[in-house]
Write a protein that holds these residues in place. Structure first.
Motif, short mmCIF file in Angstrom:
data_model
loop_
_atom_site.label_atom_id
_atom_site.label_comp_id
_atom_site.label_asym_id
_atom_site.label_seq_id
_atom_site.Cartn_x
_atom_site.Cartn_y
_atom_site.Cartn_z
N ASN A 2 59.22 57.40 23.99
CA ASN A 2 60.05 57.33 22.78
C ASN A 2 59.28 56.70 21.61
O ASN A 2 58.18 56.21 21.76
CB ASN A 2 61.38 56.61 23.06
CG ASN A 2 61.17 55.15 23.41
OD1 ASN A 2 60.26 54.50 22.90
ND2 ASN A 2 61.99 54.63 24.31
N ASP A 3 59.95 56.70 20.43
CA ASP A 3 59.27 56.25 19.20
C ASP A 3 58.78 54.81 19.29
O ASP A 3 57.68 54.48 18.87
CB ASP A 3 60.22 56.38 18.00
CG ASP A 3 60.23 57.81 17.50
OD1 ASP A 3 60.97 58.09 16.57
OD2 ASP A 3 59.48 58.64 18.06
N LEU A 4 59.62 53.96 19.87
CA LEU A 4 59.28 52.54 19.97
C LEU A 4 58.03 52.35 20.83
O LEU A 4 57.12 51.59 20.49
CB LEU A 4 60.47 51.76 20.53
CG LEU A 4 60.35 50.24 20.45
CD1 LEU A 4 60.30 49.79 18.99
CD2 LEU A 4 61.52 49.58 21.16
N GLU A 5 58.02 53.06 21.93
CA GLU A 5 56.86 52.96 22.83
C GLU A 5 55.60 53.48 22.13
O GLU A 5 54.52 52.93 22.29
CB GLU A 5 57.12 53.77 24.11
CG GLU A 5 58.07 53.06 25.06
CD GLU A 5 58.52 53.97 26.19
OE1 GLU A 5 58.63 55.19 25.95
OE2 GLU A 5 58.76 53.45 27.28
N LEU A 6 55.78 54.54 21.35
CA LEU A 6 54.64 55.09 20.61
C LEU A 6 54.08 54.07 19.61
O LEU A 6 52.87 53.90 19.50
CB LEU A 6 55.08 56.33 19.83
CG LEU A 6 54.80 57.68 20.46
CD1 LEU A 6 55.40 58.79 19.62
CD2 LEU A 6 53.30 57.89 20.63
N ILE A 7 54.99 53.40 18.90
CA ILE A 7 54.56 52.40 17.91
C ILE A 7 53.85 51.24 18.61
O ILE A 7 52.81 50.75 18.15
CB ILE A 7 55.76 51.88 17.07
CG1 ILE A 7 56.28 53.02 16.18
CG2 ILE A 7 55.36 50.68 16.19
CD1 ILE A 7 57.64 52.78 15.58
N LYS A 8 54.40 50.85 19.75
CA LYS A 8 53.79 49.75 20.51
C LYS A 8 52.36 50.12 20.91
O LYS A 8 51.41 49.34 20.76
CB LYS A 8 54.61 49.48 21.78
CG LYS A 8 55.37 48.17 21.70
CD LYS A 8 56.35 48.01 22.83
CE LYS A 8 55.70 47.76 24.18
NZ LYS A 8 56.70 47.68 25.27
N LEU A 9 52.23 51.33 21.41
CA LEU A 9 50.91 51.80 21.84
C LEU A 9 49.95 51.86 20.66
O LEU A 9 48.79 51.41 20.74
CB LEU A 9 51.04 53.18 22.50
CG LEU A 9 49.73 53.90 22.84
CD1 LEU A 9 48.90 53.08 23.82
CD2 LEU A 9 50.02 55.27 23.44
N GLN A 10 50.44 52.38 19.53
CA GLN A 10 49.62 52.49 18.32
C GLN A 10 49.14 51.10 17.88
O GLN A 10 47.96 50.90 17.57
CB GLN A 10 50.45 53.14 17.20
CG GLN A 10 49.73 53.25 15.87
CD GLN A 10 48.79 54.44 15.84
OE1 GLN A 10 48.60 55.11 16.85
NE2 GLN A 10 48.19 54.69 14.71
N THR A 11 50.03 50.13 17.90
CA THR A 11 49.69 48.78 17.46
C THR A 11 48.63 48.17 18.37
O THR A 11 47.66 47.57 17.89
CB THR A 11 50.95 47.88 17.44
OG1 THR A 11 51.95 48.57 16.71
CG2 THR A 11 50.69 46.54 16.80
#
Ligand code: ATP
Ligand code: MG
Length: 220
Positions: A2-11
């Motif tokens: 999901n989007d949140l997990e994607l942002i976490k990974l990106q960070t």
């Protein structure tokens, strides 16, 4: 994912890159200090270190922008030979404390259309891994050439081999065999290169040699 997990990974990926390049700057500043004490300002090594620090700072800046956007690629025409040699230069401080013979040979050149900072960061990640695979003494070769309308960069090292089972996992986010590793370097490389129409492969890993290859299209 999901989007949140994607942002976490990106960070996590971005902060990983920042840390890599801050450590390069730290090492070069140390070199400058030592050389200044010994020889004064007019010194090739100092000049080179300063250039590398500048480059790394650029990469840090670029990575910070990535925190704001998931898709921050700024491609431009770059000279293949120059970018390979710069990536090689940037990586050499990681050899400190080891006895590693590092060679870089670029046979020919052409223009490639890539995000320069991200492309450099990939070369650095792969060479850094090669250095880390060598315990104390070893050899690293970077051989680059333009062939069949593509730039090929082969980065090889002796030292620890990657077992057949592990070869399937090394590009996965979080896969590491190092006590202080994050398992992000190769994942970042693959993602960044594929986003730029380039490719990253493990060509082979045997008892004698491990070789990765970046393949990037030449700009016609
Ligand atoms: N040249 C190499 N020789 C031997 N093993 C390698 C080599 N390159 C990668 N590996 C293996 O692949 C794994 C994943 O590499 P990757 O760069 O993604 O993460 P890492 O180096 O462990 O940590 P970091 O996130 O700090 O880069 C490494 O832990 C190592 O086991
Ligand atoms: Mg790594």
């Amino acid at each position: 994912m999901n989007d949140l997990e994607l942002i976490k990974l990106q960070t996590r990926c971005v902060s990983h890159e920042i840390r890599n390049h801050v450590s390069i700057c730290d090492m070069y500043i140390e070199i400058i200090k030592r050389n200044m004490e010994r020889d004064g300002y007019d010194n090739k090594s100092v000049a080179n270190a300063i250039e590398c620090i500048k480059k790394s700072l650029k990469i840090i800046g670029n990575s910070l922008i990535d925190l704001k956007s998931m898709n921050n690629y700024t491609p431009q025409n770059c000279d293949f030979k120059r970018i390979v040699e710069e990536g090689f230069q940037l990586s050499t401080p990681y050899t400190q404390g080891k006895n590693i013979e590092m060679k870089c040979f670029v046979k020919n050149t052409a223009q490639i259309y890539v995000d320069e900072n991200k492309f450099l960061a990939c070369i650095v990640n792969i060479i850094k891994n090669a250095i880390e695979a060598i315990e104390i003494k070893g050899e690293i070769n970077v051989i680059a050439e333009i062939k069949d309308n593509h730039g090929h960069i082969r980065i090889s090292n002796n030292g620890k081999m990657i077992s057949k089972e592990k070869q399937k996992e090394i590009f996965e986010e979080g896969f590491t065999t190092k006590p202080t590793g994050c398992g992000l370097g190769l994942h970042i490389c693959k993602t960044n290169l594929e986003a730029q129409n380039a490719e990253l492969k493990l060509n082979k890993s045997t008892r004698t040699i491990t070789e990765f290859e970046i393949i990037v299209p030449v700009n016609e």
